[in-house]
Design a protein around this motif. Sequence first.
Motif, mmCIF file in Angstrom:
data_model
loop_
_atom_site.group_PDB
_atom_site.id
_atom_site.type_symbol
_atom_site.label_atom_id
_atom_site.label_comp_id
_atom_site.label_asym_id
_atom_site.label_seq_id
_atom_site.Cartn_x
_atom_site.Cartn_y
_atom_site.Cartn_z
ATOM 1 N N SER A 40 -18.715 10.142 49.810
ATOM 2 C CA SER A 40 -19.394 10.922 49.115
ATOM 3 C C SER A 40 -19.281 12.412 49.590
ATOM 4 C CB SER A 40 -20.988 10.422 49.379
ATOM 5 O OG SER A 40 -21.229 9.414 48.788
ATOM 6 N N PHE A 41 -19.558 13.725 48.479
ATOM 7 C CA PHE A 41 -19.221 14.940 48.975
ATOM 8 C C PHE A 41 -20.501 15.100 49.662
ATOM 9 C CE2 PHE A 41 -15.788 14.696 46.105
ATOM 10 C CZ PHE A 41 -14.672 15.813 46.680
ATOM 11 N N ILE A 42 -20.369 16.191 50.482
ATOM 12 C CA ILE A 42 -21.669 16.750 51.261
ATOM 13 C C ILE A 42 -21.403 18.377 51.144
ATOM 14 C CG2 ILE A 42 -22.249 15.033 52.747
ATOM 15 C CD1 ILE A 42 -20.516 16.448 54.849
ATOM 16 N N ASN A 43 -22.254 19.005 51.121
ATOM 17 C CA ASN A 43 -22.474 20.478 50.948
ATOM 18 C C ASN A 43 -21.676 21.174 52.535
ATOM 19 O OD1 ASN A 43 -23.617 20.091 48.797
ATOM 20 N ND2 ASN A 43 -25.843 20.493 49.863
ATOM 21 N N SER A 44 -21.044 22.273 52.261
ATOM 22 C CA SER A 44 -20.812 23.049 53.363
ATOM 23 C C SER A 44 -22.024 23.801 53.968
ATOM 24 C CB SER A 44 -19.817 23.994 53.165
ATOM 25 O OG SER A 44 -20.042 25.044 52.331
ATOM 26 N N SER A 45 -21.953 24.683 54.835
ATOM 27 C CA SER A 45 -23.253 25.478 55.220
ATOM 28 C C SER A 45 -23.436 26.694 54.145
ATOM 29 C CB SER A 45 -22.729 26.096 56.548
ATOM 30 O OG SER A 45 -21.807 26.952 56.523
ATOM 31 N N ALA A 49 -21.853 20.770 46.775
ATOM 32 C CA ALA A 49 -20.869 19.938 46.295
ATOM 33 C C ALA A 49 -21.406 18.520 46.346
ATOM 34 C CB ALA A 49 -19.507 19.987 46.896
ATOM 35 N N SER A 50 -21.232 17.928 45.157
ATOM 36 C CA SER A 50 -21.693 16.314 45.196
ATOM 37 C C SER A 50 -20.740 15.791 44.414
ATOM 38 C CB SER A 50 -23.271 16.366 44.677
ATOM 39 O OG SER A 50 -23.199 16.909 43.411
ATOM 40 N N GLY A 51 -21.100 14.368 44.440
ATOM 41 C CA GLY A 51 -20.161 13.429 43.574
ATOM 42 C C GLY A 51 -19.704 12.395 44.687
ATOM 43 N N THR A 52 -18.808 11.586 44.137
ATOM 44 C CA THR A 52 -18.092 10.625 45.057
ATOM 45 C C THR A 52 -16.433 11.110 44.597
ATOM 46 O OG1 THR A 52 -19.673 9.152 44.513
ATOM 47 C CG2 THR A 52 -17.696 8.048 45.359
ATOM 48 N N ALA A 53 -15.590 10.607 45.989
ATOM 49 C CA ALA A 53 -14.436 10.588 46.097
ATOM 50 C C ALA A 53 -13.696 9.172 46.370
ATOM 51 C CB ALA A 53 -13.741 11.696 46.985
ATOM 52 N N ASN A 69 -18.367 12.205 38.786
ATOM 53 C CA ASN A 69 -19.841 12.869 38.716
ATOM 54 C C ASN A 69 -19.674 14.171 39.896
ATOM 55 O OD1 ASN A 69 -21.006 11.067 37.153
ATOM 56 N ND2 ASN A 69 -21.375 9.686 38.868
ATOM 57 N N PHE A 70 -18.323 14.699 39.913
ATOM 58 C CA PHE A 70 -18.239 15.696 40.946
ATOM 59 C C PHE A 70 -18.625 17.082 40.175
ATOM 60 C CE2 PHE A 70 -15.309 19.364 42.182
ATOM 61 C CZ PHE A 70 -15.605 19.257 43.500
ATOM 62 N N LYS A 71 -19.413 17.813 41.075
ATOM 63 C CA LYS A 71 -19.979 19.085 41.034
ATOM 64 C C LYS A 71 -19.799 20.106 42.111
ATOM 65 C CE LYS A 71 -23.662 17.401 37.849
ATOM 66 N NZ LYS A 71 -24.992 17.474 37.683
ATOM 67 N N THR A 72 -19.634 21.184 41.964
ATOM 68 C CA THR A 72 -19.539 22.184 43.122
ATOM 69 C C THR A 72 -19.988 23.672 42.692
ATOM 70 O OG1 THR A 72 -18.202 23.033 44.992
ATOM 71 C CG2 THR A 72 -16.846 22.765 42.792
ATOM 72 N N ASP A 73 -20.165 24.374 43.578
ATOM 73 C CA ASP A 73 -20.487 25.595 43.236
ATOM 74 C C ASP A 73 -19.184 26.362 42.760
ATOM 75 O OD1 ASP A 73 -23.214 25.556 44.127
ATOM 76 O OD2 ASP A 73 -22.713 26.890 46.064
ATOM 77 N N ASN A 74 -19.399 27.393 41.823
ATOM 78 C CA ASN A 74 -18.278 28.412 41.302
ATOM 79 C C ASN A 74 -17.507 29.075 42.609
ATOM 80 O OD1 ASN A 74 -18.721 27.437 38.836
ATOM 81 N ND2 ASN A 74 -20.141 29.153 38.183
ATOM 82 N N GLY A 75 -16.325 29.433 42.534
ATOM 83 C CA GLY A 75 -15.804 30.378 43.378
ATOM 84 C C GLY A 75 -14.299 30.554 42.942
ATOM 85 N N PRO A 76 -13.663 31.514 43.598
ATOM 86 C CA PRO A 76 -12.519 32.091 43.358
ATOM 87 C C PRO A 76 -11.717 31.014 44.055
ATOM 88 C CG PRO A 76 -13.275 33.256 45.015
ATOM 89 C CD PRO A 76 -14.141 32.416 44.442
ATOM 90 N N THR A 99 -11.652 20.908 38.580
ATOM 91 C CA THR A 99 -12.177 20.018 37.154
ATOM 92 C C THR A 99 -13.307 19.259 37.645
ATOM 93 O OG1 THR A 99 -10.136 19.980 36.123
ATOM 94 C CG2 THR A 99 -11.919 18.746 35.250
ATOM 95 N N LEU A 100 -14.685 19.726 37.022
ATOM 96 C CA LEU A 100 -15.946 19.091 37.259
ATOM 97 C C LEU A 100 -16.044 17.863 36.521
ATOM 98 C CD1 LEU A 100 -18.211 21.970 37.291
ATOM 99 C CD2 LEU A 100 -17.022 21.274 39.227
ATOM 100 N N GLY A 101 -16.761 16.889 37.075
ATOM 101 C CA GLY A 101 -16.898 15.707 36.262
ATOM 102 C C GLY A 101 -16.183 14.612 36.899
ATOM 103 N N ASN A 102 -15.444 13.849 35.998
ATOM 104 C CA ASN A 102 -14.638 12.524 36.364
ATOM 105 C C ASN A 102 -13.049 12.843 36.316
ATOM 106 O OD1 ASN A 102 -17.024 11.071 36.929
ATOM 107 N ND2 ASN A 102 -17.274 10.781 34.443
ATOM 108 N N VAL A 103 -12.349 13.005 37.382
ATOM 109 C CA VAL A 103 -11.082 13.494 37.362
ATOM 110 C C VAL A 103 -10.284 12.357 38.288
ATOM 111 C CG1 VAL A 103 -9.681 15.227 37.867
ATOM 112 C CG2 VAL A 103 -12.124 15.730 37.543
ATOM 113 N N ARG A 104 -8.935 12.282 37.711
ATOM 114 C CA ARG A 104 -8.089 11.541 38.413
ATOM 115 C C ARG A 104 -6.963 12.330 38.662
ATOM 116 N NH1 ARG A 104 -5.885 5.622 37.949
ATOM 117 N NH2 ARG A 104 -7.916 5.116 36.939
ATOM 118 N N ILE A 105 -6.626 12.674 40.026
ATOM 119 C CA ILE A 105 -5.342 13.316 40.692
ATOM 120 C C ILE A 105 -4.358 12.511 41.351
ATOM 121 C CG2 ILE A 105 -5.210 15.460 41.999
ATOM 122 C CD1 ILE A 105 -8.159 15.847 41.810
ATOM 123 N N ALA A 106 -2.991 12.893 41.074
ATOM 124 C CA ALA A 106 -2.046 11.860 41.904
ATOM 125 C C ALA A 106 -2.165 12.369 43.149
ATOM 126 C CB ALA A 106 -0.777 12.132 41.325
#
Length: 136
Positions: A40-45, A49-53, A69-76, A99-106
Amino acid sequence: MYKSFLILALSLIALACSKPNVADDAIIPVDTDQVLATGSFINSSLHSASGTAKLIKDKDGKRFLLLENFKTDNGPDLRIYLSTSLKADNFTEISSKLTLGNVRIAVPDNVDVKSQKFVLIWCKAFSVLFGSAELK
């Protein structure tokens, strides 16, 4: 000089406020996929960030990182790394597109997922961790 500084500052603000892409369709493991590890995603200081990997292997033996269900703060310049630690000192970049949401990455075949067990959401431009998940 002031005008150049103002343009630079406005450019950085625009980049920092850029929104990541949002996945349109749900990506879920199919019956033939083998889940190798999950976390599970945890926030940095500083960021959220949230969701499952999930690290999965398909019926053909190819490995994928599945973000649910991936979400994170915006950033460059946000990237997705597989790393041996939270410091991004020994990592493999698996995506330069967030990409936010549900994603499959090779996951490349040369990645040692037994040692690179941390999924990092990393701002490459400023060397800042936005969130992490430890795959167990």
